[in-house]
Design a protein around this motif. Structure first.
Motif, PDB file in Angstrom:
ATOM      1  N   ASN A 123      -3.100 -20.500  10.225  1.00  0.00           N
ATOM      2  CA  ASN A 123      -3.659 -19.725   9.100  1.00  0.00           C
ATOM      3  C   ASN A 123      -4.455 -18.825   9.416  1.00  0.00           C
ATOM      4  OD1 ASN A 123      -4.785 -19.320   6.637  1.00  0.00           O
ATOM      5  ND2 ASN A 123      -4.717 -21.266   5.851  1.00  0.00           N
ATOM      6  N   LYS A 168      -1.338  -6.380   9.282  1.00  0.00           N
ATOM      7  CA  LYS A 168      -0.236  -5.267   8.788  1.00  0.00           C
ATOM      8  C   LYS A 168      -0.790  -4.134   8.177  1.00  0.00           C
ATOM      9  CE  LYS A 168       3.900  -8.516   8.152  1.00  0.00           C
ATOM     10  NZ  LYS A 168       4.654  -9.047   7.127  1.00  0.00           N
ATOM     11  N   SER A 215      -3.357 -14.647   1.150  1.00  0.00           N
ATOM     12  CA  SER A 215      -1.775 -14.554   0.880  1.00  0.00           C
ATOM     13  C   SER A 215      -1.067 -14.054   2.076  1.00  0.00           C
ATOM     14  CB  SER A 215      -1.464 -14.368  -0.590  1.00  0.00           C
ATOM     15  OG  SER A 215      -2.327 -15.323  -1.490  1.00  0.00           O
ATOM     16  N   TYR A 216       0.370 -14.274   1.989  1.00  0.00           N
ATOM     17  CA  TYR A 216       0.915 -13.370   2.896  1.00  0.00           C
ATOM     18  C   TYR A 216       1.068 -12.000   2.561  1.00  0.00           C
ATOM     19  CZ  TYR A 216       5.157 -11.534   5.380  1.00  0.00           C
ATOM     20  OH  TYR A 216       5.803 -10.662   6.105  1.00  0.00           O
ATOM     21  N   GLU A 217       1.336 -11.957   1.133  1.00  0.00           N
ATOM     22  CA  GLU A 217       1.229 -10.547   0.486  1.00  0.00           C
ATOM     23  C   GLU A 217       0.840 -10.786  -0.902  1.00  0.00           C
ATOM     24  OE1 GLU A 217       4.700  -7.436   1.000  1.00  0.00           O
ATOM     25  OE2 GLU A 217       4.858  -8.358  -0.935  1.00  0.00           O
ATOM     26  N   HIS A 261      -1.987  -7.393   2.787  1.00  0.00           N
ATOM     27  CA  HIS A 261      -1.074  -8.845   3.543  1.00  0.00           C
ATOM     28  C   HIS A 261      -2.366  -9.609   4.150  1.00  0.00           C
ATOM     29  CE1 HIS A 261       2.033  -5.608   3.404  1.00  0.00           C
ATOM     30  NE2 HIS A 261       2.756  -6.569   3.248  1.00  0.00           N
ATOM     31  N   GLU A 262      -1.978 -10.924   4.294  1.00  0.00           N
ATOM     32  CA  GLU A 262      -2.772 -11.744   5.063  1.00  0.00           C
ATOM     33  C   GLU A 262      -3.690 -11.282   6.207  1.00  0.00           C
ATOM     34  OE1 GLU A 262      -2.561 -16.494   6.774  1.00  0.00           O
ATOM     35  OE2 GLU A 262      -0.990 -15.138   6.768  1.00  0.00           O
TER      36      GLU A 262
END
Length: 246
Positions: free
Chosen positions: A71, A104, A191-193, A211-212
């Motif tokens: 995480n 990212k 969140s991832y995205e 992004h995360e």
């Protein structure tokens, strides 16, 4: 009188029990972590944090456990919380720098801005250190003035402007530090995205994606949304559940 003594003894007993319970969970957490049981380690560390303990090493261990569980977002949240308390810890800073390779999103800075210049020391000192410095110089000024008044030393007048300048400078830094971190509340994307929009609705204009692990500044909030700033030209609304406050 007796009731006051009894209340005091009960209070001491309660504090002692709470401390022992926290130490027990902390020891379990370390043991679980060393055994590779990162879920159990995390739960034990969080028990200590939720009991009200504010400790940089504890927060660092929570960040480690989250990282081991994959995480990244939560790991950065707790590392940055730890950094507020132990800003110069080499292991913590190494891990934070390492996690940058997983991110990212990058800001488009053209160089050092004014806030970076003014608060260049913010990553080197915690708020308590700044407050202690201000208190120290205030006490020094009081002692100096008292000594000058008692002994009526003329030479003291020459040093007075210098000391007053130092005192007001330390107070200014302490106040600026407090204002910087209270007015620039930051959060980490979990969140991832996520999609950052111009408004609250799911059909509001899509502005950009984040992004995360990305750090954002929170400018406004409603019951369910935050207005965030990622870069000078990247501002919009996201759901509160998509990030965690540092």
């Amino acid at each position: 009188m007796k009731s006051n003594i009894i209340f005091f003894l009960i209070f001491i007993l309660f504090v002692s029990i709470s401390a022992n319970a926290s130490n027990s969970f902390l020891e379990k957490g370390i043991s679980y972590y060393n055994e590779g049981q990162y879920d159990n380690a995390l739960n034990s560390f969080l028990e200590v944090a939720e009991s009200g303990v504010q400790n940089g090493k504890l927060y660092y261990n929570i960040g480690n456990a989250y990282f081991k569980l994959g995480n990244i977002g939560k790991s950065i949240v707790w590392y940055k919380r730890a950094k507020k308390l132990i800003p110069n810890d080499p292991d913590l800073n190494f891990n934070l720098n390492y996690l940058k390779s997983f991110l990212k999103d990058e800001t488009e800075k053209d160089g050092l801005n004014f806030s970076d210049f003014l608060f260049f020391w913010k990553d080197k000192m915690n708020s308590k250190s700044i407050q202690y410095i201000a208190i120290f110089f205030n006490a020094l000024l009081f002692i100096f003035l008292s000594t000058a008044l008692i002994f009526k030393k003329q030479k003291s007048k020459l040093k007075l402007p210098i000391l007053i300048t130092i005192v007001f400078t330390s107070i200014f830094i302490a106040t600026s530090f407090y204002n910087f971190f209270t007015q620039n509340k930051q959060g980490i994307i979990l969140s991832y995205e996520i999609t950052v929009r111009s408004g609250f609705s799911d059909v509001s204009t899509e502005l950009f994606k984040l992004h995360e692990g990305t750090t954002v500044t929170i400018k406004e909030e409603t019951e369910e949304f935050y207005k965030i700033v990622f870069d000078s030209d990247k501002v919009g609304w996201v759901k509160k559940e998509s990030l965690d406050i540092i």
